[in-house]
Design a protein around this motif. Structure first.
Motif, short mmCIF file in Angstrom:
data_model
loop_
_atom_site.label_atom_id
_atom_site.label_comp_id
_atom_site.label_asym_id
_atom_site.label_seq_id
_atom_site.Cartn_x
_atom_site.Cartn_y
_atom_site.Cartn_z
N PHE A 18 7.03 0.75 11.56
CA PHE A 18 5.38 0.17 11.75
C PHE A 18 6.34 -1.70 12.21
O PHE A 18 5.93 -2.18 13.10
N PHE A 19 6.78 -2.28 11.97
CA PHE A 19 7.24 -3.84 11.50
C PHE A 19 7.58 -3.87 13.14
O PHE A 19 7.36 -4.62 14.34
N ALA A 20 8.88 -2.38 13.51
CA ALA A 20 9.57 -2.33 14.70
C ALA A 20 8.69 -2.19 15.48
O ALA A 20 8.62 -2.79 16.51
N ALA A 21 8.19 -1.36 15.66
CA ALA A 21 7.28 -0.95 16.40
C ALA A 21 6.39 -1.55 17.05
O ALA A 21 5.61 -2.44 17.83
N ALA A 22 5.88 -2.59 15.99
CA ALA A 22 4.91 -3.75 16.22
C ALA A 22 4.82 -4.69 17.29
O ALA A 22 4.40 -5.91 17.87
N HIS A 23 6.41 -5.20 17.26
CA HIS A 23 7.35 -6.20 17.77
C HIS A 23 6.93 -5.60 19.71
O HIS A 23 6.71 -6.30 20.90
N PHE A 24 6.61 -3.95 19.93
CA PHE A 24 6.68 -3.85 21.69
C PHE A 24 7.42 -4.72 22.77
O PHE A 24 7.06 -4.72 23.80
N ASN A 25 8.99 -4.71 22.08
CA ASN A 25 9.67 -4.45 22.84
C ASN A 25 10.98 -4.23 22.52
O ASN A 25 11.83 -4.34 20.94
N ALA A 29 0.32 -1.47 0.26
CA ALA A 29 0.18 0.31 0.21
C ALA A 29 1.04 1.45 -0.10
O ALA A 29 0.99 2.52 -0.99
N LEU A 30 1.91 1.42 0.78
CA LEU A 30 3.04 2.20 1.06
C LEU A 30 3.77 2.53 -0.89
O LEU A 30 3.66 3.39 -0.79
N LEU A 31 3.70 1.61 -1.30
CA LEU A 31 4.73 1.75 -2.34
C LEU A 31 3.66 2.30 -3.03
O LEU A 31 4.19 3.17 -4.29
N GLN A 32 1.86 2.02 -3.75
CA GLN A 32 1.76 3.04 -4.52
C GLN A 32 1.59 4.57 -4.11
O GLN A 32 1.49 5.17 -5.18
N ALA A 87 9.32 4.12 0.91
CA ALA A 87 7.94 2.91 1.81
C ALA A 87 8.18 1.99 2.61
O ALA A 87 7.99 1.20 3.54
N ILE A 88 9.47 1.38 2.57
CA ILE A 88 10.95 0.44 2.87
C ILE A 88 10.73 1.16 4.37
O ILE A 88 10.66 0.09 5.12
N VAL A 89 11.47 1.98 5.26
CA VAL A 89 11.58 2.57 5.72
C VAL A 89 10.18 2.32 7.03
O VAL A 89 10.29 1.90 7.89
N VAL A 90 9.09 3.09 5.98
CA VAL A 90 8.08 3.32 7.39
C VAL A 90 7.45 2.27 7.77
O VAL A 90 7.17 2.19 8.52
#
Length: 256
Positions: free
Chosen positions: A161-168, A144-147, A154-157
């Motif tokens: 998100f991926f890092a934040a979703a680990h909650f650690n 979706a971001l690449l669009q 898009a890759i960094v954003v």
């Protein structure tokens, strides 16, 4: 961005709802009250992971938020997949060294060790996690971001998100760097297959190390290689001898 945030909210909401549903059923089956300590029990987390992974896969694939096709596999990308495995192996030691330098608090160390000690934990950490996280974070969010944004934005954003979703905090630096690498591979290939493979190798090595060194809730770089700086430098150097050629080969072989 709105679509990507929506996918992230769905990902987190399904995890929360399914986890509490499993906790309620678990406490009812045991004949006890709903207790927060249930969230620290490895079996509860493993079952919760299986449930929300299946629910997420059904939602994201049925709604076609992530489009899965056989086109990439039909191209027989065996060379790419080989170098993906080499790249995954090359990231592990530098990542452990970075984690040791940052020394961030690991809020899930004991729980993580309990999951890794269970054979069913392999399904949770090494099968469900790579599959679901690649479907959500690369196949849906990054797509979706690449669009709407330039590729590297898009890759960094998506990696953030991926890092934040680990909650650690202890996992976030590694997740961020891996998220960038996984995002780059998705952008270049248009497929989540290379990312699933890299993700699986990374998590499987962590699982194996955790079982080779049982009882160590916080396995550090020093515990793996000792205090000898020459040995540490040799380990890091060997990793880069794997990682750099792998990245160069992937850059040559992966076509957009």
């Amino acid at each position: 961005m709105k679509k990507a945030l929506f996918y992230l909210v769905v990902f987190l909401a399904v995890q929360i709802i399914c986890t509490f549903a499993v906790m309620i059923i678990w406490s009812w089956a045991e004949g006890t009250g709903l207790d927060e300590t249930l969230m620290t029990k490895a079996p509860v987390v493993i079952v919760s992971s299986a449930v929300y992974s299946l629910v997420l896969l059904v939602i994201f694939l049925a709604c076609r938020w992530c489009v899965v096709e056989r086109t990439y596999l039909r191209s027989r990308p065996y060379g790419v997949l080989f170098w993906v495995v080499i790249a995954a192996l090359g990231t592990i030691i530098p990542s452990e060294w970075l984690a040791g330098q940052l020394d961030l608090p690991d809020s899930n160390a004991e729980l993580f060790q309990g999951i890794m000690a269970s054979p069913w934990g392999y399904l949770s950490i090494c099968i469900f996690a790579p599959l679901v996280e690649e479907v959500v974070f690369r196949g849906a969010i990054l797509r979706a971001l690449l669009q709407s944004y330039r590729p590297w934005i898009a890759i960094v954003v998506s990696a953030l998100f991926f890092a934040a979703a680990h909650f650690n905090l202890a996992q976030m630096p590694h997740a961020l760097l891996m998220g960038i690498l996984l995002g780059w591979m998705y952008w270049r290939t248009g497929s989540i297959i290379p990312g699933i493979l890299l993700h699986w190798v990374n998590n499987t090595v962590a699982y194996v190390l955790s079982n080779i060194y049982p009882g160590m809730n916080d396995l550090t770089f020093t515990q793996l290689f000792g205090e000898d700086q020459h040995r540490i430098l040799m380990a890091i150097g060997f990793s880069f001898c794997l990682l750099i050629p792998a990245l160069l080969q992937l850059n040559l072989r992966m076509k957009r």
